[in-house]
Design an enzyme around this catalytic site. Structure first.
Site, mmCIF file in Angstrom:
data_model
loop_
_atom_site.group_PDB
_atom_site.id
_atom_site.type_symbol
_atom_site.label_atom_id
_atom_site.label_comp_id
_atom_site.label_asym_id
_atom_site.label_seq_id
_atom_site.Cartn_x
_atom_site.Cartn_y
_atom_site.Cartn_z
ATOM 1 N N ASP A 92 0.856 -1.198 0.000
ATOM 2 C CA ASP A 92 0.000 0.000 0.000
ATOM 3 C C ASP A 92 0.888 1.244 0.000
ATOM 4 O O ASP A 92 0.785 2.114 0.848
ATOM 5 C CB ASP A 92 -0.921 -0.032 1.238
HETATM 6 N N1 ATP Z 1 3.958 5.508 14.042
HETATM 7 C C1 ATP Z 1 3.308 6.597 13.653
HETATM 8 N N2 ATP Z 1 3.787 7.809 13.980
HETATM 9 C C2 ATP Z 1 3.123 8.919 13.591
HETATM 10 N N3 ATP Z 1 1.978 8.929 12.876
HETATM 11 C C3 ATP Z 1 1.467 7.755 12.505
HETATM 12 C C4 ATP Z 1 2.087 6.532 12.873
HETATM 13 N N4 ATP Z 1 1.342 5.517 12.373
HETATM 14 C C5 ATP Z 1 0.311 6.089 11.735
HETATM 15 N N5 ATP Z 1 0.375 7.440 11.798
HETATM 16 C C6 ATP Z 1 -0.591 8.401 11.211
HETATM 17 O O1 ATP Z 1 -1.849 7.788 11.090
HETATM 18 C C7 ATP Z 1 -2.247 7.685 9.708
HETATM 19 C C8 ATP Z 1 -2.933 6.349 9.435
HETATM 20 O O2 ATP Z 1 -2.050 5.281 9.767
HETATM 21 P P1 ATP Z 1 -1.997 3.965 8.895
HETATM 22 O O3 ATP Z 1 -1.771 4.347 7.472
HETATM 23 O O4 ATP Z 1 -1.038 3.044 9.510
HETATM 24 O O5 ATP Z 1 -3.461 3.407 9.136
HETATM 25 P P2 ATP Z 1 -4.584 2.964 8.133
HETATM 26 O O6 ATP Z 1 -5.640 2.395 8.963
HETATM 27 O O7 ATP Z 1 -4.016 2.133 7.065
HETATM 28 O O8 ATP Z 1 -5.069 4.293 7.536
HETATM 29 P P3 ATP Z 1 -5.299 4.624 6.024
HETATM 30 O O9 ATP Z 1 -6.473 3.818 5.602
HETATM 31 O O10 ATP Z 1 -5.506 6.104 6.056
HETATM 32 O O11 ATP Z 1 -4.042 4.215 5.293
HETATM 33 C C9 ATP Z 1 -0.959 7.870 8.917
HETATM 34 O O12 ATP Z 1 -1.194 8.411 7.625
HETATM 35 C C10 ATP Z 1 -0.174 8.827 9.812
HETATM 36 O O13 ATP Z 1 -0.601 10.148 9.592
HETATM 37 MG MG MG Z 2 -2.333 4.161 5.648
#
Ligand code: ATP
Ligand code: MG
Length: 159
Positions: free
Chosen positions: A69
């Site tokens: 992704d």
């Molecule tokens: N370790 C981290 N440190 C700082 N910010 C984070 C971290 N992990 C996630 N985030 C923030 O949270 C958002 C969503 O995290 P992630 O992409 O892992 O989850 P997701 O459920 O897949 O969300 P999406 O569907 O938006 O991709 C990231 O785009 C980032 O802004």
């Molecule tokens: Mg994400």
């Protein structure tokens, strides 16, 4: 995520895994997602950042991992603009050119659709970093696959 770190990729550190609560605690990466930072960078800054993103993907692939992704929303640029890769929910162990090409394609598509950056220039720069890590032969296979995947997408989009 932990394997990515073994590959030398910048990713959050896993602090705790709670199997009962189905939760993972990870380190917080200070910064902004690349999606909101890339377009306001100088040419030099974006060149350095995109090269490093290419290197990070190269390191991941070299270690036998794919992200699954790979978009600019899943990359955080720390204050010193070093890219950290996040969101390994779709990642897998694979050395398949199709999976590697998909990582490159998804990243290129996210640059093309959500950025004002010159997409062709960005692609060239990302490839430079990628080739640096993976070597010409392996990187060439992924890049050829990326092009093939992009052509497939256009074919379906037209119909
Ligand atoms: N370790 C981290 N440190 C700082 N910010 C984070 C971290 N992990 C996630 N985030 C923030 O949270 C958002 C969503 O995290 P992630 O992409 O892992 O989850 P997701 O459920 O897949 O969300 P999406 O569907 O938006 O991709 C990231 O785009 C980032 O802004
Ligand atoms: Mg994400």
């Amino acid at each position: 995520m932990s394997d990515a770190k073994k590959a030398g990729v910048r990713a959050p550190s896993i602090l705790e895994v709670d199997l009962e609560a189905f939760s993972i605690a990870m380190s917080y990466v200070e910064g902004d997602v690349a999606r909101i930072r890339l377009d306001s960078m100088s040419d030099n800054e974006s060149r350095e950042t995109l090269t490093e993103i290419g290197r990070q993907i190269g390191a991941l692939h070299e270690f036998g991992l794919v992200h699954g992704d790979m978009t600019t929303s899943n990359i955080i640029l720390s204050k010193d603009t070093l890219p950290f890769i996040l969101d390994f929910g779709m990642s897998a162990h694979s050395t398949d050119a199709e999976d590697r090409g998909t990582d490159l394609h998804l990243l290129q598509r996210s640059i093309f659709t959500s950025h004002t950056l010159d997409a062709k220039r960005s692609e060239r720069i990302i490839h430079q970093g990628y080739i640096e890590r993976l070597g010409n032969r392996q990187a060439g296979l992924s890049i050829r696959k990326q092009r093939e995947i992009a052509r497939r997408g256009r074919y379906f989009a037209i119909r």
